[in-house]
Design an enzyme around this catalytic site. Structure first.
Site: not given
Ligand code: E4P
Length: 218
Positions: A87
């Protein structure tokens, strides 16, 4: 449509995997910190543990922000298991790293995407997944679904193979809206997925069936 679970909690991942409808996992540094995992070796072991539970892609996020650092960290993460997806944040060196990983057969997820232009860059760089953050856009009173719609249209216009991974999903309605718009993947907390189960008519109907079943089984 693929369902990913957005957590680093092993018990939650196991519970979701047991449902038989989970295709992968996404994590981020905040989710890892929430589990109290500290130290490089423990972090890497935690990713290995997640990869053993799920037969699908597991996103592990780099914390480096320069090209060389992202590549080094990404290669280490990718070596942990076959199902690791690296990522990478949507920054200039991140785009360069996405392109490098793509040319070297390493799967990637471009994260922190908040505009169609950023999603276009991620696809041009050959990202495997692009993660638009729906909930966080809604939080600032824009409509996250408009972004999903735009990305779906742009990718279709040019046949980009990057998969749209709708992230920052907060509720069941987000999931069904993403499905209607044609997102390839949603990543969500287990609570949002389980919310899809709920319908009062199901509860009323089941109570009636069970009550009637008792009449046939005195
Ligand atoms: C995506 O990969 C992120 O880990 C996640 O969806 C972020 O979500 P949040 O805005 O609830 O922290």
């Amino acid at each position: 449509m693929k369902f990913f679970i957005d957590t680093a909690n092993l018990a939650e991942i196991e519970e979701a995997a047991a449902l038989g409808i989970i295709d992968g996992v996404t994590t981020n540094p905040s989710l890892m910190a929430k589990e109290g995992i500290k130290g490089e070796a423990n972090i890497l072991q935690h990713y290995r543990d997640i990869c053993k539970i799920v037969d699908g892609d597991v996103s592990a996020e780099v914390v480096a922000t320069d090209f060389e650092g992202i590549v080094k960290e990404g290669e280490e993460l990718a070596a942990l298991a076959d199902n690791i997806v690296v990522k990478v944040p949507m920054i200039k060196d991140g785009v360069k790293a996405l392109s490098h990983f793509s040319k070297n057969g390493i799967a990637t997820n471009c994260t922190l995407v908040f505009s169609a232009g950023q999603a276009l860059l991620a696809a041009k760089a050959g990202a495997t997944y692009v993660s638009p953050f729906i909930g966080r856009i809604d939080d600032v009173t824009w409509d996250g679904m408009d972004l999903i719609n735009d990305i779906v249209e742009i990718y279709a216009n040019y046949g980009f193979e990057t998969q749209i991974l709708a992230a920052s999903i907060r509720n069941p309605l987000h999931i069904t809206k993403c499905a209607l718009l044609g997102a390839d993947v949603v990543t969500c907390p287990l609570k949002a997925i389980l919310g899809l189960l709920k319908h009062p008519l199901t509860d009323i109907g089941l109570a009636k069936f069970l009550a009637d079943a008792k009449k046939s089984r005195p």
